[in-house]
Motif scaffolding. Structure first.
Motif, PDB file in Angstrom:
ATOM      1  N   GLN A 103      38.543  34.827  31.743  1.00  0.00           N
ATOM      2  CA  GLN A 103      38.488  36.286  31.696  1.00  0.00           C
ATOM      3  C   GLN A 103      39.803  36.830  31.131  1.00  0.00           C
ATOM      4  O   GLN A 103      40.581  37.469  31.846  1.00  0.00           O
ATOM      5  N   SER A 151      28.146  36.618  37.879  1.00  0.00           N
ATOM      6  CA  SER A 151      29.076  37.638  38.359  1.00  0.00           C
ATOM      7  C   SER A 151      28.307  38.933  38.585  1.00  0.00           C
ATOM      8  O   SER A 151      27.329  39.211  37.883  1.00  0.00           O
ATOM      9  N   PHE A 199      34.453  39.538  45.572  1.00  0.00           N
ATOM     10  CA  PHE A 199      35.884  39.598  45.300  1.00  0.00           C
ATOM     11  C   PHE A 199      36.523  38.375  45.941  1.00  0.00           C
ATOM     12  O   PHE A 199      36.622  38.267  47.157  1.00  0.00           O
ATOM     13  N   THR A 205      41.361  35.688  39.204  1.00  0.00           N
ATOM     14  CA  THR A 205      41.337  37.089  39.630  1.00  0.00           C
ATOM     15  C   THR A 205      42.671  37.589  40.189  1.00  0.00           C
ATOM     16  O   THR A 205      42.814  38.787  40.436  1.00  0.00           O
ATOM     17  N   SER A 206      43.619  36.691  40.402  1.00  0.00           N
ATOM     18  CA  SER A 206      44.829  37.077  41.127  1.00  0.00           C
ATOM     19  C   SER A 206      45.738  38.002  40.340  1.00  0.00           C
ATOM     20  O   SER A 206      46.433  38.838  40.930  1.00  0.00           O
TER      21      SER A 206
END
Length: 304
Positions: A103, A151, A199, A205-206
């Motif tokens: 991403q 997702s 989440f 994602t961090s």
């Protein structure tokens, strides 16, 4: 944890892409703890080596085996090598978890590289992984599962990262078609499942955060939920998290589908003319968008 699924048993084999970190690593660890043989596939490097060593210590206690295979899922030949290695090492594969994803961010008219990389990894990686492993998983006749990581962004498609949304919407459509195909094959023992995390605090994602936000789930929590719902037979494994419960997810998904049914503007949840209507809908108040107010006024005028 106690898992009763016939494909997830000691001595069975799981292959996990994106298995060196995050959700993929957490899944590999759970499978190893259950006594399964595990193949983790990820990009070549120290991260993959460390993951293999860490998982091996778990497997040694459970009589399972761990193998790491350097793999770029965007490269068909790399996936072909993964399939050969897994089958030659362990024989039948019982769990295929197409989990690798990227991403880097995107915009509609943004960098071509980002679009290409996201689609190649997130979508083609899952399509090709399934098409390479699936036929033999069907042919060996033993219970097996294909888990494709999607997702919520592939369902509600929020603004901000269109390439990622497109890739995950494709995963949803492909996995639905896959399960339809599998369930209509005579005596087929393979099922497909769309895994939709919430989440989750992972390297993907961090961002700049070094500590898990209160609302995020850990990869381990997410995998445990996945296994629980897989055991229950769910196709859509829609995960909650610390901020969003199942009911809220359902309303968001229903509203997104309602854009078509109600002929609203696309992504009306983020449209200024529909913001208040969505807020009322989410709160459980009957939806009353502007066009419906206009219709009500017209009816009043006719009656008078």
């Amino acid at each position: 944890m106690n898992i009763n699924h016939p494909a997830i048993k000691p001595g069975k084999t799981a292959v996990i892409t994106g298995g060196a970190s995050g959700i993929g690593y957490a899944a590999a660890k759970r499978f190893a703890e259950l006594g399964m043989n595990v193949v983790i596939a990820d990009l070549k490097g120290e991260k993959l080596n460390r993951a293999e060593q860490s998982l091996q210590s778990v497997a040694n206690e459970k009589d399972g085996l761990i193998v790491a295979c350097p793999t770029d899922v965007s490269d068909l030949s790399s996936l072909e090598e993964l399939e050969r290695m897994a089958s030659q090492t362990f024989g039948n594969v019982h769990v295929l978890m197409n989990n690798a994803g990227v991403q880097p961010g995107s915009s509609v008219f943004g960098k071509q590289f980002n679009w290409q990389r996201i689609i190649d990894v997130n979508l083609w990686g899952i399509i090709n992984g399934t098409r390479l492993f699936g036929p033999e998983m069907i042919a060996h006749g033993e219970p097996a599962v294909i888990i494709n990581t999607g997702s919520k962004q592939g369902i509600t498609t929020p603004p901000g990262d269109p390439a990622y949304n497109v890739s995950k919407a494709g995963v949803k459509a492909f996995t639905e078609a896959l399960q339809h195909d599998l369930r209509n094959r005579e005596k087929c023992q393979v099922s497909a499942h769309l895994f939709v995390p919430g989440f989750v605090f992972t390297p993907l994602t961090s961002g700049d955060r070094t500590e898990k936000p209160d609302g995020a789930w850990t990869p381990e929590q997410t995998v445990d939920f996945m296994l629980e719902r897989l055991d229950a037979g769910d196709f859509y494994i829609l995960c909650p998290d610390g901020e969003v419960d199942r009911a809220t997810d359902e309303k968001r998904i229903a509203w997104a589908a309602g854009d078509i049914v109600e002929n609203r503007p696309p992504l009306s949840r983020w449209h200024p003319d529909y913001y208040h209507a969505f807020t009322r809908f989410l709160a459980g108040t009957p939806e009353f968008p502007e066009k419906e107010a206009e219709k009500a006024d017209e009816k009043k005028a006719k009656k008078s």
